[in-house]
Design an enzyme around this catalytic site. Structure first.
Site, PDB file in Angstrom:
ATOM      1  N   ASN A   1      39.554 -49.152 -16.992  1.00  0.00           N
ATOM      2  CA  ASN A   1      40.738 -48.357 -17.358  1.00  0.00           C
ATOM      3  C   ASN A   1      41.095 -48.391 -18.845  1.00  0.00           C
ATOM      4  O   ASN A   1      41.640 -47.422 -19.372  1.00  0.00           O
ATOM      5  CB  ASN A   1      41.943 -48.720 -16.477  1.00  0.00           C
TER       6      ASN A   1
ATOM      7  N   LYS B   1      30.104 -58.478 -19.398  1.00  0.00           N
ATOM      8  CA  LYS B   1      29.737 -57.461 -18.419  1.00  0.00           C
ATOM      9  C   LYS B   1      30.819 -56.390 -18.334  1.00  0.00           C
ATOM     10  O   LYS B   1      31.894 -56.613 -17.784  1.00  0.00           O
ATOM     11  CB  LYS B   1      29.556 -58.087 -17.027  1.00  0.00           C
TER      12      LYS B   1
ATOM     13  N   SER C   1      40.437 -56.241 -10.054  1.00  0.00           N
ATOM     14  CA  SER C   1      41.243 -56.264  -8.837  1.00  0.00           C
ATOM     15  C   SER C   1      41.465 -57.695  -8.346  1.00  0.00           C
ATOM     16  O   SER C   1      40.649 -58.590  -8.601  1.00  0.00           O
ATOM     17  CB  SER C   1      40.534 -55.455  -7.746  1.00  0.00           C
TER      18      SER C   1
ATOM     19  N   LEU D   1      44.823 -59.809 -12.888  1.00  0.00           N
ATOM     20  CA  LEU D   1      44.527 -59.102 -11.645  1.00  0.00           C
ATOM     21  C   LEU D   1      45.520 -57.959 -11.425  1.00  0.00           C
ATOM     22  O   LEU D   1      46.064 -57.426 -12.372  1.00  0.00           O
ATOM     23  CB  LEU D   1      44.497 -60.112 -10.495  1.00  0.00           C
TER      24      LEU D   1
ATOM     25  N   CYS E   1      47.321 -51.805 -14.665  1.00  0.00           N
ATOM     26  CA  CYS E   1      47.930 -52.827 -13.811  1.00  0.00           C
ATOM     27  C   CYS E   1      49.409 -52.973 -14.144  1.00  0.00           C
ATOM     28  O   CYS E   1      50.186 -53.459 -13.334  1.00  0.00           O
ATOM     29  CB  CYS E   1      47.199 -54.148 -13.925  1.00  0.00           C
TER      30      CYS E   1
HETATM   31  P1  ADP Z   1      38.319 -51.712 -10.022  1.00  0.00           P
HETATM   32  O1  ADP Z   1      38.670 -51.498  -8.604  1.00  0.00           O
HETATM   33  O2  ADP Z   1      39.397 -51.421 -10.985  1.00  0.00           O
HETATM   34  O3  ADP Z   1      37.001 -51.145 -10.427  1.00  0.00           O
HETATM   35  P2  ADP Z   1      37.078 -54.259  -9.739  1.00  0.00           P
HETATM   36  O4  ADP Z   1      37.743 -55.584  -9.566  1.00  0.00           O
HETATM   37  O5  ADP Z   1      36.257 -53.743  -8.628  1.00  0.00           O
HETATM   38  O6  ADP Z   1      38.223 -53.285 -10.169  1.00  0.00           O
HETATM   39  O7  ADP Z   1      36.145 -54.293 -11.040  1.00  0.00           O
HETATM   40  C1  ADP Z   1      36.475 -54.970 -12.228  1.00  0.00           C
HETATM   41  C2  ADP Z   1      35.213 -55.534 -12.836  1.00  0.00           C
HETATM   42  O8  ADP Z   1      34.636 -56.465 -11.924  1.00  0.00           O
HETATM   43  C3  ADP Z   1      34.120 -54.496 -13.099  1.00  0.00           C
HETATM   44  O9  ADP Z   1      33.431 -54.856 -14.281  1.00  0.00           O
HETATM   45  C4  ADP Z   1      33.229 -54.633 -11.882  1.00  0.00           C
HETATM   46  O10 ADP Z   1      31.896 -54.219 -12.121  1.00  0.00           O
HETATM   47  C5  ADP Z   1      33.287 -56.131 -11.652  1.00  0.00           C
HETATM   48  N1  ADP Z   1      32.961 -56.548 -10.282  1.00  0.00           N
HETATM   49  C6  ADP Z   1      33.188 -55.881  -9.132  1.00  0.00           C
HETATM   50  N2  ADP Z   1      32.752 -56.600  -8.077  1.00  0.00           N
HETATM   51  C7  ADP Z   1      32.237 -57.755  -8.572  1.00  0.00           C
HETATM   52  C8  ADP Z   1      31.635 -58.940  -7.996  1.00  0.00           C
HETATM   53  N3  ADP Z   1      31.480 -59.068  -6.683  1.00  0.00           N
HETATM   54  N4  ADP Z   1      31.235 -59.916  -8.834  1.00  0.00           N
HETATM   55  C9  ADP Z   1      31.414 -59.801 -10.158  1.00  0.00           C
HETATM   56  N5  ADP Z   1      31.966 -58.737 -10.757  1.00  0.00           N
HETATM   57  C10 ADP Z   1      32.375 -57.727  -9.992  1.00  0.00           C
END
Ligand code: ADP
Length: 491
Positions: free
Chosen positions: A162, A185, A240, A262, A295
């Site tokens: 975002n 990442k 999230s 978060l 957020c």
């Molecule tokens: P959103 O729903 O806003 O995309 P996420 O929490 O899914 O929020 O994603 C936030 C970040 O966490 C991104 O960089 C995403 O690629 C990463 N991410 C999502 N799932 C995992 C996971 N299981 N392990 C590590 N990183 C993750």
């Protein structure tokens, strides 16, 4: 799909690989993934898709660079950060364009994000030279108590889509200032601004291996071994709550320090003594900045019954005047949501509220809009069991709920597992102080809809996270205390 010709200069010079040990490389298995423009569904670029083997190489590079980076002077680290600040501002227009294209926000917002990101580098350039320990004489006279600050070690930084540039800046700035090396990442939806930032950091003189960047569509596969490796000593994550909890469990296996930014479910409370001009403008900012994809976005507006009709009328007039469209076009104030699942989620939440009795005061229907656009929407008479009061909406939808009693609104505002930010609109100083104390949140917006500031500690309580970013606390997250017991001199 084919790339959209012709490429604008910023895209044609942008790296499309992984950054490992100072080199831009392809993924070990040659895999790539497309970055999609949310305004039109076109492919913006094709990026190397990092594998777990690439992550291991990045980890090795960060580990190898740690000692020499930690040994640099804080002046030399500050100089690099300061140069990055300057280059970000020099290249503001092209970076803003990149953010708008990969993320969707209007250009004016994207320019603001570049400024915000640049300010983190300026701030942490200034913080780098103020890392300080303490000294005390042991009270029993048996020696001296010296504490020094040391970088925690190699860090894993994970960001969401975002604020693709600013979230990276908020983590990379303090990590580098503290003397930590990085495996970074970015979110797969928006890796381009991170690649641009990494290139700028290289050009500013960052030594090889200090920053390693891994765009990937395989986050879960790649991140878990890093957290369990025992080499990563710090995780800073924004995303999230669901993913944050998974990562906290993984971090526990090697007792990795964590900072977690978060989710939120921000209440925005308007009392009947509020200055309505200020309250309406604050609500526009708190709801519409980034199309509600923040957020810190207000998820619930509690408006005193005595002024609810007037507030809603004025708020609706402001939102009705916000054109939705491609964020690059002149005059557009509402860009597309990030992707189809996000749009479907917003539509489902609005339909659920209406089915349970909410009334539409503005918007509420995306049928006439192209792609992932959703119109500014206001719902009134929202019942307590509407899902959008307890779910992060992440879209331009404002549910209005009325209240009469201050204690009652505090109870309702706090009835959530989240506690990131709360907004209070009042001219009564006593009430403002009572409310600021009563809300279970990490941040309070008092007669303002914007709390983000590089000089302020950003973060939440409860399930909104752990730790703080920005301000004086931001660099602490990347530093350990080491205590040295100094014996008293021989008598
Ligand atoms: P959103 O729903 O806003 O995309 P996420 O929490 O899914 O929020 O994603 C936030 C970040 O966490 C991104 O960089 C995403 O690629 C990463 N991410 C999502 N799932 C995992 C996971 N299981 N392990 C590590 N990183 C993750």
């Amino acid at each position: 799909m084919t790339l959209t010709p012709p490429l604008p200069p910023v895209l044609s010079t942008l790296p499309t690989g992984l950054l490992v040990d100072g080199e831009w490389r392809d993924a070990t298995d040659g895999g790539r993934f497309d970055v999609i423009d949310p305004a039109n569904g076109r492919v913006l670029s094709s990026i190397a898709d990092a594998t777990p083997d690439d992550a291991q190489a990045a980890l090795d590079a960060a580990a190898a660079a740690q000692r020499s980076w930690a040994g640099t002077t804080s002046y030399s680290r500050a100089d690099i950060l300061r140069r990055v600040y300057e280059v970000l501002l020099e290249r503001r227009e092209e970076l803003a364009w990149l953010i708008t294209r990969e993320m969707g926000k209007p250009l004016a917002d994207a320019r603001g994000e570049v400024q915000y990101a640049a300010n983190f580098f300026r701030w942490f350039a200034e913080e780098a030279v103020r890392i300080r320990g303490t000294h005390a004489v042991a009270p029993d006279g048996r020696g001296q108590i010296l504490t020094v600050r040391e970088p925690v070690g190699p860090c894993l930084l994970i960001t969401p889509w975002n604020f693709p540039l600013a979230m990276g800046a908020r983590k990379i700035g303090p990590a580098l200032a503290a003397g930590c090396t990085i495996v970074f990442k970015p979110a797969p939806q928006t890796p381009l601004s991170t690649l641009a930032l990494a290139q700028i950091l290289q050009e500013a003189g960052l030594p090889d291996g200090v920053l390693n960047v891994l765009p990937t569509t395989r986050a879960a596969e790649l991140v878990e071994p890093l957290l369990r490796s025992g080499v990563i000593r710090k995780l800073s994550f924004t995303g999230s709550t669901h993913v944050g909890k998974i990562l906290l469990e993984q971090a526990a296996s090697a007792v990795v320090r964590t900072s977690m930014e978060l989710g939120g479910n921000a209440p925005f409370i308007v009392f009947d003594d509020a200055d309505l001009d200020i309250a309406v403008e604050a609500a526009v900012a708190a709801k519409m900045r980034n199309m509600g994809e923040a957020c810190t976005a207000t998820n619930r507006l509690y408006v005193h019954e005595g002024i609810a009709a007037e507030f809603t009328r004025r708020f609706a007039a402001r939102l009705a005047d916000m054109p939705a469209g491609d964020g690059e076009e002149e005059g557009i104030l509402v860009g597309p949501l990030i992707d189809a699942p996000s749009l479907a989620k917003v539509e489902r939440l609005v339909a659920d509220a209406i089915a349970k009795g909410a009334r539409v005061a503005l918007g509420g229907n995306a049928d006439d809009l192209a792609g992932y656009l959703y119109p500014p929407t206001i719902l009134t008479h929202v019942p307590v069991d509407a899902d959008l009061l307890t779910t992060e909406i992440f879209g331009p939808v404002a549910p209005i709920v009325t209240f009469v009693d201050e204690n009652d609104v505090v109870t309702r505002a706090n009835a959530t597992e989240w506690g990131l930010v709360g907004y209070i609109m009042t001219r009564d100083l006593d009430r403002a102080q009572r409310m600021a104390g009563a809300l279970d949140v990490g941040m309070v917006g008092l007669n303002t809809g914007i709390v983000s500031d590089v000089a302020a500690p950003f973060g939440g309580v409860k399930e909104s996270g752990l730790g703080r970013e920005g301000g004086h606390l931001g660099i602490d997250e990347f530093l350990n205390h080491k205590y040295i017991s100094v014996a008293a001199p021989k008598a």
